[in-house]
Scaffold this motif. Structure first.
Motif, PDB file in Angstrom:
ATOM      1  N   LYS A 207     -17.084  -2.113  -1.722  1.00 60.80           N
ATOM      2  CA  LYS A 207     -16.434  -1.280  -2.737  1.00 60.80           C
ATOM      3  C   LYS A 207     -17.441  -0.832  -3.793  1.00 60.80           C
ATOM      4  O   LYS A 207     -18.332  -1.577  -4.174  1.00 60.80           O
ATOM      5  CB  LYS A 207     -15.274  -2.044  -3.386  1.00 60.80           C
TER       6      LYS A 207
ATOM      7  N   CYS B 147      -9.090   3.931  -7.373  1.00 55.04           N
ATOM      8  CA  CYS B 147      -8.168   3.735  -6.253  1.00 55.04           C
ATOM      9  C   CYS B 147      -6.961   2.892  -6.648  1.00 55.04           C
ATOM     10  O   CYS B 147      -7.108   1.792  -7.191  1.00 55.04           O
ATOM     11  CB  CYS B 147      -8.912   3.073  -5.101  1.00 55.04           C
TER      12      CYS B 147
ATOM     13  N   THR C 142     -10.086   0.372   5.029  1.00 59.26           N
ATOM     14  CA  THR C 142      -9.180  -0.493   4.271  1.00 59.26           C
ATOM     15  C   THR C 142      -8.723  -1.705   5.065  1.00 59.26           C
ATOM     16  O   THR C 142      -8.297  -2.709   4.489  1.00 59.26           O
ATOM     17  CB  THR C 142      -7.922   0.277   3.840  1.00 59.26           C
TER      18      THR C 142
ATOM     19  N   CYS D  77      -7.109  -3.282  -0.599  1.00 65.21           N
ATOM     20  CA  CYS D  77      -8.080  -2.802   0.389  1.00 65.21           C
ATOM     21  C   CYS D  77      -9.038  -3.926   0.783  1.00 65.21           C
ATOM     22  O   CYS D  77      -9.498  -4.688  -0.064  1.00 65.21           O
ATOM     23  CB  CYS D  77      -8.842  -1.614  -0.203  1.00 65.21           C
TER      24      CYS D  77
ATOM     25  N   CYS E  76     -13.729   3.931  -5.521  1.00 67.50           N
ATOM     26  CA  CYS E  76     -12.989   2.668  -5.597  1.00 67.50           C
ATOM     27  C   CYS E  76     -12.436   2.365  -6.992  1.00 67.50           C
ATOM     28  O   CYS E  76     -11.299   1.889  -7.105  1.00 67.50           O
ATOM     29  CB  CYS E  76     -13.869   1.520  -5.107  1.00 67.50           C
TER      30      CYS E  76
ATOM     31  N   VAL F  96      -9.944   5.977   6.514  1.00 72.12           N
ATOM     32  CA  VAL F  96      -9.136   5.144   5.624  1.00 72.12           C
ATOM     33  C   VAL F  96      -8.535   3.955   6.373  1.00 72.12           C
ATOM     34  O   VAL F  96      -8.553   2.824   5.877  1.00 72.12           O
ATOM     35  CB  VAL F  96      -8.025   5.982   4.964  1.00 72.12           C
TER      36      VAL F  96
ATOM     37  N   CYS G 167     -10.746   7.991  -1.165  1.00 75.54           N
ATOM     38  CA  CYS G 167     -11.526   7.192  -0.213  1.00 75.54           C
ATOM     39  C   CYS G 167     -12.448   8.115   0.577  1.00 75.54           C
ATOM     40  O   CYS G 167     -12.360   8.226   1.806  1.00 75.54           O
ATOM     41  CB  CYS G 167     -10.584   6.421   0.705  1.00 75.54           C
TER      42      CYS G 167
ATOM     43  N   TYR H  62     -12.038  -3.422   2.261  1.00 70.47           N
ATOM     44  CA  TYR H  62     -13.405  -2.882   2.395  1.00 70.47           C
ATOM     45  C   TYR H  62     -14.394  -3.800   1.667  1.00 70.47           C
ATOM     46  O   TYR H  62     -14.178  -4.170   0.504  1.00 70.47           O
ATOM     47  CB  TYR H  62     -13.444  -1.476   1.807  1.00 70.47           C
TER      48      TYR H  62
ATOM     49  N   ILE I 209       0.843  -1.207   0.000  1.00 69.95           N
ATOM     50  CA  ILE I 209       0.000   0.000   0.000  1.00 69.95           C
ATOM     51  C   ILE I 209       0.870   1.246   0.000  1.00 69.95           C
ATOM     52  O   ILE I 209       0.680   2.169  -0.813  1.00 69.95           O
ATOM     53  CB  ILE I 209      -0.956  -0.009   1.213  1.00 69.95           C
TER      54      ILE I 209
END
Length: 212
Positions: free
Chosen positions: A208, A197, A148, A203, A194, A144, A187, A205, A9
């Motif tokens: 999305k 991104c 994430t 991520c 998304c 975030v 985000c 999440y 990341i």
């Protein structure tokens, strides 16, 4: 989230923006301190509009003290909570002049004793003005980190501690700026972008968004 994902990341965030910086305009640690105090519950843009005029008139503790609270307010009236912020800024300037020779201290303990300065503000000043590897957790970074799976936590302090634990040392100095910019522009709170991104596949999440 495992260590490999976290590293990837930040490697992607660094590749996209090698030299991230605050969007607050400042030239000295003192200007940054005042800008961050003003930025609570306000946008960086609104703060910059105010401080351009203010700092052209007074950009030292002595200068702002000379304005006084009544003289300061017209410059910051457009910013939310300006009455209390004006009181805090004048009180902070007085402490800086009387105890620190007009200079901004570079320790958390001293910064957090200044009126209007909490942990988040202290972290921003320590990181941005003095280059210390702190991570200030605002609403964007809190969102975030939780969304994430990077550093989930129930409070900003819990998220901060997890980020300091999990973020590799080489990324700690810039992590605050990368995460806040990612939260501000990609985000986002209501509908994260998304499809745009750059860490979409990393991520965790569950909800999305799809491309429009």
């Amino acid at each position: 989230m495992n260590a490999r994902k976290r590293r990837e990341i930040f490697e992607r965030l660094r590749a996209f923006n090698p030299h991230p910086a605050t969007e607050l305009e400042y030239r000295t640690p003192f200007e940054l301190l005042i800008a961050v105090i003003l930025s609570a519950q306000a946008t960086d843009r609104s703060v910059n509009l105010a401080t351009r005029k203010l700092f052209a008139k007074a950009n030292t503790p002595e200068g702002i003290l000379a304005l006084g609270e009544e003289g300061l307010i017209p410059y910051i009236r457009s910013i939310g909570l300006y009455p209390s912020k004006a009181k805090h800024i004048i009180a902070t300037c007085r402490i800086l002049v009387e105890h620190y020779g007009g200079q901004v201290p570079a320790t958390r303990e001293a910064l957090e004793k200044l009126p209007g300065v909490g942990r988040k503000t202290a972290n921003v000043v320590l990181n941005t003005a003095f280059g210390q590897p702190t991570i200030a957790v605002d609403t964007h970074i809190f969102r975030v980190a939780n969304r994430t799976g990077l550093a989930p936590g129930k409070t900003p302090l819990e998220v901060e501690r997890k980020l300091l634990k999990f973020v590799p040392d080489e990324f700690k100095h810039d992590a605050h700026h990368w995460l806040i910019l990612h939260g501000r522009y990609v985000c986002t709170a209501r509908k994260p972008k998304c499809p745009e991104c750059l860490i979409f596949d990393l991520c965790e999440y569950r909800h999305k968004t799809a491309a429009p």
